[in-house]
Scaffold this active site. Structure first.
Site, PDB file in Angstrom:
ATOM      1  CB  CYS A  36      -0.908  -0.052   1.227  1.00 24.35           C
ATOM      2  SG  CYS A  36      -1.768   1.483   1.598  1.00 24.35           S
ATOM      3  CB  CYS A  45       0.342   1.691   4.098  1.00 24.09           C
ATOM      4  SG  CYS A  45      -1.370   1.155   4.022  1.00 24.09           S
TER       5      CYS A  45
END
Length: 83
Positions: A8, A11
């Site tokens: 991600c 993230c």
């Protein structure tokens, strides 16, 4: 708790901000990270549908949830709302 995944992008972008937050609020806040790929049952238990998802706990109770990358200022305000 930061629910995240290594694949991600948001993230990974959020990680340094969370590290700074943990350092700046040391003693008042503990930041924990849960990889949703390694702990899907926890992600499901907290209804995590996308990453990053941040859940703020106080005294063992989930208070609020944020989804998506956040700025340091947004996170400080969010955490401050719990005190």
């Amino acid at each position: 708790i930061d629910f995240w995944a290594p694949w991600c992008g948001p993230c990974r972008a959020l990680a340094p901000t969370l590290e700074r937050l943990a350092e700046n609020l040391e003693g008042a806040v503990t930041v924990r990270k849960i990889n949703v790929d390694e702990a899907p049952e926890l992600a499901s238990a907290f209804s995590v549908r996308s990453v990053p998802t941040l859940i703020l706990f106080k005294d063992g109770q989930a208070l609020s949830q944020l989804v998506g990358a956040q700025t340091e200022l947004q996170l400080v305000k969010w955490v401050g709302s719990a005190f």
